[in-house]
Scaffold this motif. Structure first.
Motif, short mmCIF file in Angstrom:
data_model
loop_
_atom_site.label_atom_id
_atom_site.label_comp_id
_atom_site.label_asym_id
_atom_site.label_seq_id
_atom_site.Cartn_x
_atom_site.Cartn_y
_atom_site.Cartn_z
N LEU A 41 0.72 -1.16 -0.05
CA LEU A 41 0.07 -0.01 -0.05
C LEU A 41 0.84 0.94 -0.03
O LEU A 41 0.39 2.30 -0.30
CB LEU A 41 -0.96 -0.05 1.32
CG LEU A 41 -2.15 -1.02 1.39
CD1 LEU A 41 -2.95 -0.91 2.68
CD2 LEU A 41 -3.15 -0.77 0.19
N ILE A 42 1.97 1.11 0.61
CA ILE A 42 2.72 2.48 0.55
C ILE A 42 3.71 2.51 -0.87
O ILE A 42 4.10 3.46 -1.23
CB ILE A 42 3.97 2.31 1.68
CG1 ILE A 42 3.15 2.21 3.17
CG2 ILE A 42 5.02 3.41 1.60
CD1 ILE A 42 2.40 3.26 3.14
N ILE A 43 4.27 1.02 -1.03
CA ILE A 43 5.07 1.16 -2.34
C ILE A 43 4.41 1.82 -3.39
O ILE A 43 5.17 2.48 -4.25
CB ILE A 43 5.75 -0.17 -2.63
CG1 ILE A 43 6.95 -0.47 -1.30
CG2 ILE A 43 6.36 -0.36 -3.68
CD1 ILE A 43 7.36 -2.05 -1.58
N ILE A 44 3.26 1.43 -3.82
CA ILE A 44 2.68 1.81 -5.21
C ILE A 44 2.54 3.33 -5.46
O ILE A 44 2.87 3.84 -6.29
CB ILE A 44 1.31 1.11 -5.18
CG1 ILE A 44 1.45 -0.27 -5.45
CG2 ILE A 44 0.58 1.62 -6.35
CD1 ILE A 44 0.28 -1.39 -5.18
N PRO A 45 1.93 4.02 -4.30
CA PRO A 45 1.98 5.38 -4.52
C PRO A 45 3.17 6.30 -4.56
O PRO A 45 3.44 7.09 -5.34
CB PRO A 45 1.18 5.97 -3.31
CG PRO A 45 0.76 4.96 -2.39
CD PRO A 45 1.40 3.55 -2.98
N VAL A 46 4.12 5.53 -3.95
CA VAL A 46 5.61 6.19 -3.97
C VAL A 46 6.20 5.99 -5.27
O VAL A 46 6.82 6.89 -5.84
CB VAL A 46 6.54 5.72 -2.84
CG1 VAL A 46 7.86 5.80 -2.97
CG2 VAL A 46 6.21 5.93 -1.34
N LEU A 47 5.90 5.06 -5.90
CA LEU A 47 6.53 4.65 -7.23
C LEU A 47 5.75 5.52 -8.31
O LEU A 47 6.55 6.04 -9.01
CB LEU A 47 6.42 3.09 -7.74
CG LEU A 47 7.33 2.30 -6.78
CD1 LEU A 47 7.00 0.74 -7.30
CD2 LEU A 47 8.79 2.64 -7.06
N ILE A 48 4.56 5.68 -8.15
CA ILE A 48 3.96 6.43 -9.02
C ILE A 48 4.17 8.01 -8.94
O ILE A 48 4.47 8.78 -9.87
CB ILE A 48 2.11 6.56 -8.72
CG1 ILE A 48 1.86 4.92 -9.26
CG2 ILE A 48 1.51 7.63 -9.47
CD1 ILE A 48 0.52 4.68 -8.49
N SER A 49 4.37 8.40 -7.77
CA SER A 49 4.81 9.95 -7.43
C SER A 49 6.02 10.21 -7.90
O SER A 49 6.59 11.03 -8.61
CB SER A 49 4.63 10.19 -5.91
OG SER A 49 5.75 9.73 -5.34
N ASN A 50 7.12 9.06 -7.77
CA ASN A 50 8.49 9.34 -8.32
C ASN A 50 8.42 9.04 -9.78
O ASN A 50 9.27 10.01 -10.41
CB ASN A 50 9.39 7.97 -7.78
CG ASN A 50 9.64 8.25 -6.11
OD1 ASN A 50 9.59 9.23 -5.79
ND2 ASN A 50 10.07 7.36 -5.43
N ALA A 51 7.75 8.46 -10.26
CA ALA A 51 7.41 8.32 -11.81
C ALA A 51 6.93 9.87 -12.50
O ALA A 51 7.53 10.20 -13.63
CB ALA A 51 6.62 7.22 -12.30
N ILE A 52 6.05 10.35 -11.69
CA ILE A 52 5.57 11.71 -12.15
C ILE A 52 6.72 12.70 -12.04
O ILE A 52 6.57 13.50 -13.11
CB ILE A 52 4.27 12.19 -11.42
CG1 ILE A 52 3.21 10.98 -11.81
CG2 ILE A 52 3.89 13.38 -11.53
CD1 ILE A 52 1.88 11.46 -10.65
N VAL A 53 7.43 12.70 -10.88
CA VAL A 53 8.47 13.56 -10.75
C VAL A 53 9.65 13.46 -11.91
O VAL A 53 10.06 14.35 -12.59
CB VAL A 53 9.24 13.55 -9.52
CG1 VAL A 53 10.22 14.36 -9.29
CG2 VAL A 53 8.07 13.86 -8.56
N MET A 54 9.90 12.22 -12.39
CA MET A 54 10.89 11.92 -13.40
C MET A 54 10.50 12.46 -14.73
O MET A 54 11.34 12.94 -15.43
CB MET A 54 11.11 10.44 -13.20
CG MET A 54 12.18 10.08 -12.22
SD MET A 54 12.29 8.33 -11.93
CE MET A 54 12.70 7.90 -13.52
N ILE A 55 9.07 12.58 -14.92
CA ILE A 55 8.73 12.95 -16.27
C ILE A 55 8.82 14.54 -16.38
O ILE A 55 8.96 15.29 -15.86
CB ILE A 55 7.17 12.76 -16.37
CG1 ILE A 55 7.10 11.08 -16.50
CG2 ILE A 55 6.76 13.19 -17.96
CD1 ILE A 55 5.90 10.49 -16.68
#
Length: 55
Positions: A41-55
């Motif tokens: 439950l923690i990993i999924i939103p963290v990965l999504i937010s990191n992906a958004i920041v990298m774009i």
């Protein structure tokens, strides 16, 4: 259960935005129902937010 998860995400995101401290630092204790069920439950939103920041 979904409402608790949504509230935990909201609180963690607000604290993260206001203080710069990590999202998982605040969401993990709120969602603590056992690490095996909480970590995904923690990993999924963290990965999504990191992906958004990298774009």
């Amino acid at each position: 259960m979904i409402a608790i998860i949504a509230c935990a995400y909201l609180v963690a995101a607000l604290v993260n935005g206001a203080t710069g401290l990590r999202f998982s630092t605040f969401a993990l204790p709120i969602l603590a129902r056992g690490l095996k069920s909480t970590i995904p439950l923690i990993i999924i939103p963290v990965l999504i937010s990191n992906a958004i920041v990298m774009i």
